[in-house]
Every structure is written in structure tokens, then in C-alpha cells.
Design a protein around this motif. Structure first.
Motif, PDB file in Angstrom:
ATOM      1  N   PHE A  44       0.845  -1.194   0.000  1.00  0.00           N
ATOM      2  CA  PHE A  44       0.000   0.000   0.000  1.00  0.00           C
ATOM      3  C   PHE A  44       0.879   1.243   0.000  1.00  0.00           C
ATOM      4  CE2 PHE A  44      -2.761  -3.281   1.689  1.00  0.00           C
ATOM      5  CZ  PHE A  44      -3.971  -3.013   1.073  1.00  0.00           C
ATOM      6  N   ALA A  45       0.496   2.225  -0.814  1.00  0.00           N
ATOM      7  CA  ALA A  45       1.226   3.498  -0.864  1.00  0.00           C
ATOM      8  C   ALA A  45       0.232   4.642  -0.737  1.00  0.00           C
ATOM      9  CB  ALA A  45       2.001   3.615  -2.174  1.00  0.00           C
ATOM     10  N   ASN A  46       0.652   5.714  -0.027  1.00  0.00           N
ATOM     11  CA  ASN A  46      -0.215   6.885   0.135  1.00  0.00           C
ATOM     12  C   ASN A  46       0.640   8.065   0.577  1.00  0.00           C
ATOM     13  OD1 ASN A  46      -2.315   8.253   2.554  1.00  0.00           O
ATOM     14  ND2 ASN A  46      -2.933   8.230   0.435  1.00  0.00           N
ATOM     15  N   LEU A  47       0.422   9.212  -0.059  1.00  0.00           N
ATOM     16  CA  LEU A  47       1.114  10.457   0.302  1.00  0.00           C
ATOM     17  C   LEU A  47       2.630  10.281   0.368  1.00  0.00           C
ATOM     18  CD1 LEU A  47      -1.330  11.741   3.106  1.00  0.00           C
ATOM     19  CD2 LEU A  47      -1.291  12.412   0.692  1.00  0.00           C
ATOM     20  N   GLY A  48       3.166   9.503  -0.575  1.00  0.00           N
ATOM     21  CA  GLY A  48       4.615   9.365  -0.670  1.00  0.00           C
ATOM     22  C   GLY A  48       5.228   8.291   0.207  1.00  0.00           C
ATOM     23  N   LYS A  49       4.427   7.598   1.023  1.00  0.00           N
ATOM     24  CA  LYS A  49       4.936   6.546   1.909  1.00  0.00           C
ATOM     25  C   LYS A  49       4.405   5.195   1.435  1.00  0.00           C
ATOM     26  CE  LYS A  49       6.028   4.449   5.962  1.00  0.00           C
ATOM     27  NZ  LYS A  49       7.392   4.101   6.356  1.00  0.00           N
ATOM     28  N   THR A  50       5.267   4.170   1.421  1.00  0.00           N
ATOM     29  CA  THR A  50       4.872   2.828   0.994  1.00  0.00           C
ATOM     30  C   THR A  50       5.099   1.828   2.114  1.00  0.00           C
ATOM     31  OG1 THR A  50       5.460   3.346  -1.304  1.00  0.00           O
ATOM     32  CG2 THR A  50       5.272   1.024  -0.737  1.00  0.00           C
ATOM     33  N   LEU A  51       4.118   0.943   2.319  1.00  0.00           N
ATOM     34  CA  LEU A  51       4.263  -0.153   3.278  1.00  0.00           C
ATOM     35  C   LEU A  51       4.359  -1.466   2.507  1.00  0.00           C
ATOM     36  CD1 LEU A  51       1.548   0.766   5.972  1.00  0.00           C
ATOM     37  CD2 LEU A  51       4.021   1.086   6.149  1.00  0.00           C
ATOM     38  N   THR A  52       5.312  -2.325   2.892  1.00  0.00           N
ATOM     39  CA  THR A  52       5.445  -3.644   2.259  1.00  0.00           C
ATOM     40  C   THR A  52       4.444  -4.609   2.888  1.00  0.00           C
ATOM     41  OG1 THR A  52       7.048  -4.419   3.879  1.00  0.00           O
ATOM     42  CG2 THR A  52       7.936  -3.282   1.930  1.00  0.00           C
ATOM     43  N   TYR A  53       4.311  -5.779   2.261  1.00  0.00           N
ATOM     44  CA  TYR A  53       3.450  -6.816   2.831  1.00  0.00           C
ATOM     45  C   TYR A  53       3.943  -7.217   4.228  1.00  0.00           C
ATOM     46  CZ  TYR A  53       0.618  -7.405  -1.334  1.00  0.00           C
ATOM     47  OH  TYR A  53      -0.276  -7.183  -2.360  1.00  0.00           O
ATOM     48  N   PRO A  84     -11.066   8.067   5.177  1.00  0.00           N
ATOM     49  CA  PRO A  84     -10.865   7.918   3.728  1.00  0.00           C
ATOM     50  C   PRO A  84      -9.669   7.005   3.477  1.00  0.00           C
ATOM     51  CG  PRO A  84      -9.865   9.955   4.472  1.00  0.00           C
ATOM     52  CD  PRO A  84     -10.492   9.326   5.688  1.00  0.00           C
ATOM     53  N   ASN A  85      -9.227   6.912   2.220  1.00  0.00           N
ATOM     54  CA  ASN A  85      -8.079   6.078   1.883  1.00  0.00           C
ATOM     55  C   ASN A  85      -6.794   6.653   2.468  1.00  0.00           C
ATOM     56  OD1 ASN A  85      -9.754   4.418   0.472  1.00  0.00           O
ATOM     57  ND2 ASN A  85      -9.041   4.980  -1.565  1.00  0.00           N
ATOM     58  N   CYS A  86      -6.198   5.914   3.397  1.00  0.00           N
ATOM     59  CA  CYS A  86      -4.914   6.275   3.981  1.00  0.00           C
ATOM     60  C   CYS A  86      -4.304   4.981   4.507  1.00  0.00           C
ATOM     61  CB  CYS A  86      -5.063   7.325   5.080  1.00  0.00           C
ATOM     62  SG  CYS A  86      -6.158   6.844   6.431  1.00  0.00           S
ATOM     63  N   LEU A  87      -3.050   5.009   4.914  1.00  0.00           N
ATOM     64  CA  LEU A  87      -2.363   3.776   5.302  1.00  0.00           C
ATOM     65  C   LEU A  87      -2.968   3.128   6.543  1.00  0.00           C
ATOM     66  CD1 LEU A  87       1.324   4.880   4.616  1.00  0.00           C
ATOM     67  CD2 LEU A  87      -0.099   3.378   3.212  1.00  0.00           C
ATOM     68  N   GLN A  88      -3.618   3.934   7.381  1.00  0.00           N
ATOM     69  CA  GLN A  88      -4.237   3.360   8.582  1.00  0.00           C
ATOM     70  C   GLN A  88      -5.360   2.390   8.230  1.00  0.00           C
ATOM     71  OE1 GLN A  88      -3.294   6.495   8.078  1.00  0.00           O
ATOM     72  NE2 GLN A  88      -3.294   7.756   9.919  1.00  0.00           N
ATOM     73  N   TYR A  89      -6.013   2.620   7.078  1.00  0.00           N
ATOM     74  CA  TYR A  89      -7.184   1.790   6.735  1.00  0.00           C
ATOM     75  C   TYR A  89      -6.823   0.302   6.590  1.00  0.00           C
ATOM     76  CZ  TYR A  89     -11.357  -0.182   4.837  1.00  0.00           C
ATOM     77  OH  TYR A  89     -12.440  -1.006   4.676  1.00  0.00           O
ATOM     78  N   PRO A  90      -5.864  -0.073   5.713  1.00  0.00           N
ATOM     79  CA  PRO A  90      -5.572  -1.514   5.604  1.00  0.00           C
ATOM     80  C   PRO A  90      -5.007  -2.108   6.893  1.00  0.00           C
ATOM     81  CG  PRO A  90      -4.031  -0.220   4.263  1.00  0.00           C
ATOM     82  CD  PRO A  90      -5.107   0.712   4.727  1.00  0.00           C
ATOM     83  N   ILE A  91      -4.193  -1.345   7.624  1.00  0.00           N
ATOM     84  CA  ILE A  91      -3.643  -1.856   8.884  1.00  0.00           C
ATOM     85  C   ILE A  91      -4.783  -2.209   9.838  1.00  0.00           C
ATOM     86  CG2 ILE A  91      -2.302  -1.238  10.955  1.00  0.00           C
ATOM     87  CD1 ILE A  91      -0.714   0.713   9.105  1.00  0.00           C
ATOM     88  N   ALA A  92      -5.729  -1.276   9.992  1.00  0.00           N
ATOM     89  CA  ALA A  92      -6.840  -1.481  10.925  1.00  0.00           C
ATOM     90  C   ALA A  92      -7.774  -2.595  10.448  1.00  0.00           C
ATOM     91  CB  ALA A  92      -7.614  -0.180  11.098  1.00  0.00           C
ATOM     92  N   THR A  93      -8.116  -2.588   9.173  1.00  0.00           N
ATOM     93  CA  THR A  93      -9.048  -3.588   8.644  1.00  0.00           C
ATOM     94  C   THR A  93      -8.498  -5.000   8.824  1.00  0.00           C
ATOM     95  OG1 THR A  93      -9.955  -2.048   7.041  1.00  0.00           O
ATOM     96  CG2 THR A  93     -10.266  -4.361   6.563  1.00  0.00           C
ATOM     97  N   PHE A  94      -7.259  -5.197   8.400  1.00  0.00           N
ATOM     98  CA  PHE A  94      -6.678  -6.536   8.532  1.00  0.00           C
ATOM     99  C   PHE A  94      -6.457  -6.887  10.002  1.00  0.00           C
ATOM    100  CE2 PHE A  94      -5.044  -5.663   4.056  1.00  0.00           C
ATOM    101  CZ  PHE A  94      -6.029  -6.434   3.468  1.00  0.00           C
TER     102      PHE A  94
END
Length: 554
Positions: A44-53, A84-94
Motif C-alpha cells: 500500500f502506498a499513500n502520500l509518498g509513503k509505501t508499506l510492504t506486505y 478515507p483512503n490512507c495507510l491506517q485503513y488496511p492496517i486497521a481492517t486486517f
């Protein structure tokens, strides 16, 4: 009842008639498989920051451990997410899913009244909210069962000093964060630190456990929570992946995720399907800022994009769109509302990639029909029922409708919801004893098995006893170069019962009502022609860009 399946003969090479629903017992199993295969790949990438799997693995485990170890939540408890779409969303959902809990996706643009209904109806015990919407949560908290509020700023997952600057600008410069005070609220980053002190226990997540309470029907009445199980979502991910997977490179795809992940379309098509592919979801936080969106697309080498008709139309009409590098783009998927021919043709011309229309509902997780991915041109249909999916058309008495005639589209398959949360009466109204979901959409099927939506039952306009479908009128008017957006509705008429009215947002300021009527006379038979033309600066829309015809009628 046996179902004729003429569409199977039209399936693209390599697409199976059935999918393996049991390959993964849960969304968590899909996530953990992707983590094992693609640990060091960007997720996931957002606002210039990318998180790996691998980073998603660590952070979502910490959040899950916080929910269980610190809050003591129990299997099946509901946790709402309002962002909205931000890196917190996938972290929290999963994290919520890994803890054996249920995600309640909440539209951050909700008013206090709408939010109160959803939190009370779902019985959510915790809510994660972006600071921008904290004041709405504060207004309703006392009326709900929510015991824990977790807050976060848009910049919180970004490195220092960028994250601090983003938060400062939103709060103090753009004034986008209204003041609020919630006693005992915990910051999101704090939950990750606290969760890191606990070991996440083994959770036995079962296929029939409810993964998401996905609220729907807010535009047609009281919002109802569709119970989407792990099996529903995994099935739909498998179905969509089988359909588009013949054309993807595992571990190499980048999909533009502009529709919000709290909406079922992006959640499944982008979040889950591309996770299975080991792809990167490039999250767009505010797609309504079209110049900013185009700027972001210029910086990104992307291979796929999903959206609704209004999003594609908006991009096509934004300066700088023509300078984007489309050389890697091989998949454009449109859904959520009817794709207009004029928009699809312009998209193909500008990008070289066919805008493929799909069809689905919240209640079907969402995909039910998709057009073949190798379609050369837009064909006006919603495509073919996807693997392991049956479709039929029924009349008012529940009888099957012959090929070429209009009836209500009904869907059956492993992606069909369990029912509406705590609403057995409403569930029985749409799910019959044979497992068919009655969609409320009027459609017809051709000899090859392609389905064509003619309209929602309730949006149909009745002119002198003739059915007029707004999609057709909108398609014709949208062909005019001076039209940016258009919606067609029925208005009372003494002679004909109802007459057609079109509401238009101009692209060319000099466009006149007479020109619209003249164009309609040339392209539509008498009873279908608009009698009334209204010009507006904008059309009312849902948060994902679906035009609200009901508001225009009212």
C-alpha cells in the motif's frame, strides 16, 4: 431449478466456469498467503509513503493484539472504521479481521444522524476515526454502545517531519479538522505500541463468520448492514481474480485505488483481488481534488485503475490528463453506476485501454457480472455472469423472462450475502427460498448471455404507459460535446402521467436548452424525449460519485 447458461460459451480463454471457494477459509488466510509470498514487495502506498506486505503483517498483528489484549474484545464484536483512503485503513481492517472481529465500514462524510444510526444498528463497541471527523463521533457517542474511540491524523503513518507538517496544515492552515474532545480517546500509533506488548493468539476464523457489516440502501431508505462473510468475500475475490488474472503479472501490478476502501467495490476489486496478485494499491485520499489526482497519476507508473463513470469523466476533463504515461495500463474497470458510451469512448482514445464495465451490489460482495477483459470496444452491456454465478430475469410474478425481454435481474452464487443484519423481513424481501437475490435492477439478456441493465425499478419513468429508462436518455444527452454531466428523472405531467426532465452540468457555457431538445429529437423517439431541461453547477452525488436521482426528483 435448472439454469440455462449461454454465457459460458463466451468466457475468455483460461477463465474457469467454477472457482475453488474452499481454497482459503478466510480473508486472513489470503492475507497470510500474500505475506508469505510477497513479504518484501510494496502493498500500500499513500502520500509518498509505501508499506510492504511484511510491514502490513507486523502493524496489523499489533492492532489485532491491542483489540484483544488491551480492550478484551470477543469474537464477532463489531469495530467501526471512519476514514478515507490512507495507510491506517488496511492496517486497521486486517487487524480487526485477524482478531476474529467484524469490520463496520463507515462513510466519513456521514452526518451525525447517519452515523448514529449505523453505530447503534451495528452495536459497534469501538470506532477508529480520522481527526477530521472526530467532532461527528463526539456528537453521537453517548447514544451508542461504543466504549473505545481511537483517533488518528492523516499524517500519522508518514515519516517525520512530513507527517507532522501534513497534520499541521490540515488543522491550522486548511482548517479541515474541527475541534473535538473525546475523554479517554486513544491515538492509533499508541494502540500499535500497546499491541506490540501482547502476543496475538491463534484465532480460528471460520468461512461463515461475518467479516464486514457493509451498510447499503441509505439512498433508498434506512441504511441496512449487509452481512458479508469471509466466504462471501473470498469467493468474490476468487471469482474476480479468475476473470482478470489471465492478464496480470503476479507481484508486479500497481492499481490506482481512488474509490474509498470503505466502499465494497474498491474493498474487493482493489484491496482483496490485488492482494492475492501481490500487487501495490496506490491509495488516493481525495480523488475529488482532480488537479491533485492528475498530479499523483503523473508520478506513478500504474497498470490498473477502477472507478465510477463520474470519476473517469472528471479525469478526462482535467488539464494535464493527456500528459499521463498510460504505457503500462492494461486494466480499467468501471462499476458502481452505468458507464456512459461517450465517456468509455473518450477513455479508450486517451489511454489506449478499454473501459470494461462490471456490475455488482453490496449484497453480492460486489461482483456479479464483468465484461471480457479482451473487449476491443465498449459494448453497452454489464458483461457475463462470473464463474460460479447464476443469473436470471424474472417478471413481477416470479416467472422467467425470455431472451431479449426486460425483467428483474436475480443473482445466485457464493458471493451473495448472508442477509441484512438483524432485519429478517428486509432479508426475505430480497433473498428467496431458492437462494436468488432479487437486485431491483431491470435488465435484459441477449442470445449470447450478455446482460444489459435498463434501470433501477424505482428510477424507471412511466410516460403514457411506456417505460422510459434514464440510462438511455443520459447516454444520448452525454454525447453532446457541451455536456459535462447529465441525469434524467421523471416529473409529474398532466397529459402523460410523467415526463422526462434532464438536469445538466455544462462543459460549454454557451449550451442552450433548445440545443439539448434538438439533439434529443434527432436521437430519441417521441415519448422518450426530455420535456424539461435544467442547468446546474453540480449534480448531487454519493461519496463515491454515484448520481442521486432521488434528490433531483424530490
Amino acid at each position: 431449478m435448472s439454469v440455462e447458461r449461454p454465457w459460458l460459451d463466451q468466457y475468455p480463454a483460461g477463465v474457469p466456469a467454477q472457482i475453488d471457494v474452499d481454497e482459503f477459509p478466510s480473508i486472513v488466510a489470503v492475507l497470510e498467503t500474500a505475506i508469505d509470498k510477497y513479504r518484501d514487495r510494496p502493498a500500500f502506498a499513500n502520500l509518498g509513503k509505501t508499506l510492504t506486505y511484511g510491514e502490513i503483517d507486523t502493524l496489523s498483528s499489533q492492532f489485532a493484539a491491542y483489540l484483544l489484549g488491551e480492550l478484551g474484545l470477543k469474537r464477532g464484536d463489531r469495530v467501526a472504521i471512519m476514514m478515507p483512503n490512507c495507510l491506517q485503513y488496511p492496517i486497521a481492517t486486517f487487524g480487526i479481521l485477524r482478531a476474529g472481529l467484524t469490520v463496520v465500514n463507515t462513510n466519513p462524510m456521514y452526518t451525525a444522524r447517519e452515523l448514529r444510526h449505523q453505530l447503534v444498528d451495528s452495536g459497534a463497541v469501538a470506532v477508529l476515526v480520522l481527526d477530521n471527523f472526530g467532532d461527528t463521533v463526539q456528537q453521537v457517542l453517548a447514544d451508542t454502545r461504543v466504549r473505545t474511540v481511537i483517533t488518528t491524523g492523516l499524517g500519522d503513518m508518514l515519516p517525520f517531519p512530513k507527517g507532522a507538517i501534513v497534520n499541521f496544515v490540515l488543522r491550522h492552515v486548511k482548517k479541515m479538522v474541527p475541534d473535538y474532545a473525546i475523554a479517554g480517546a486513544v491515538r492509533f500509533k499508541q494502540t500499535l505500541a500497546l499491541g506490540g506488548k501482547h502476543t496475538l493468539p491463534e484465532i480460528d476464523t471460520r468461512p461463515d463468520d461475518i467479516a464486514f457489516l457493509q451498510y447499503t440502501g441509505g439512498t433508498t431508505g434506512v441504511a441496512k448492514g449487509a452481512m458479508l462473510t469471509h466466504r462471501n468475500l473470498v469467493a468474490n475475490m476468487q471469482q474476480a481474480a479468475a476473470w482478470i488474472g489471465t492478464n496480470v503479472k503476479y507481484g508486479e501490478e500497481t492499481i490506482i485505488t481512488a474509490l474509498p476502501l470503505y466502499h465494497i467495490f474498491a474493498l474487493t476489486a482493489n484491496g482483496l483481488v490485488f492482494m492475492k496478485f501481490g500487487g501495490l494499491n496506490h491509495l488516493i485520499t481525495n480523488p475529488r481534488d482532480m488537479p491533485g489526482f492528475v498530479k499523483e497519476l503523473k508520478k506513478t507508473k500504474f497498470t490498473a485503475i477502477t472507478g465510477v463513470n463520474t470519476l473517469f469523466n472528471g479525469l478526462l476533463n482535467t488539464p494535464g490528463f493527456e500528459d499521463i504515461d498510460f504505457s503500462g495500463l492494461h486494466l480499467t474497470l468501471g462499476g458502481g453506476m452505468a458507464v456512459q458510451r461517450a465517456v468509455a469512448e473518450r477513455w479508450k482514445k486517451a489511454t489506449g485501454c478499454t473501459l470494461v464495465e462490471a456490475y455488482g451490489l453490496t449484497e453480492t460482495s460486489p461482483a456479479a457480472c464483468i465484461n471480457p477483459m479482451d473487449l476491443a470496444e465498449y459494448n453497452g452491456s454489464i458483461g457475463l455472469p462470473i464463474p460460479s454465478t447464476d443469473a436470471c430475469l424474472k417478471d413481477e410474478d416470479g416467472n422467467d423472462v425470455p431472451v431479449g425481454e426486460v425483467g428483474e435481474l436475480c443473482i445466485r452464487g457464493p458471493q451473495v450475502m448472508k442477509g441484512y443484519w438483524q432485519r429478517p423481513t428486509e432479508t426475505a424481501e430480497v433473498l428467496d427460498g431458492d437462494g436468488w437475490l432479487h437486485t431491483g435492477d431491470m435488465a435484459k439478456m441477449d442470445e449470447k448471455g450478455f446482460f444489459y441493465i435498463v434501470d433501477r425499478k424505482k428510477d424507471m419513468i412511466l410516460v403514457s404507459g411506456f417505460n422510459v429508462y434514464p440510462n438511455e436518455i443520459e447516454d444520448v444527452v452525454a454525447m453532446m460535446p457541451g455536456v459535462l454531466e447529465v441525469a434524467a428523472v421523471g416529473v409529474p405531467d398532466e397529459k402523460s402521467g410523467e415526463a422526462v426532465k434532464v438536469v445538466i452540468v455544462k462543459k460549454d457555457p454557451s449550451l442552450t436548452a433548445e440545443q439539448v431538445l434538438q439533439h434529443s429529437r434527432a436521437n430519441l423517439t417521441g415519448y422518450k424525449r426530455p420535456h424539461h431541461v435544467e442547468f446546474r453547477d453540480e449534480l448531487p452525488k454519493t461519496n463515491v460519485g454515484k448520481i442521486l436521482r432521488r434528490e433531483l426528483r424530490d
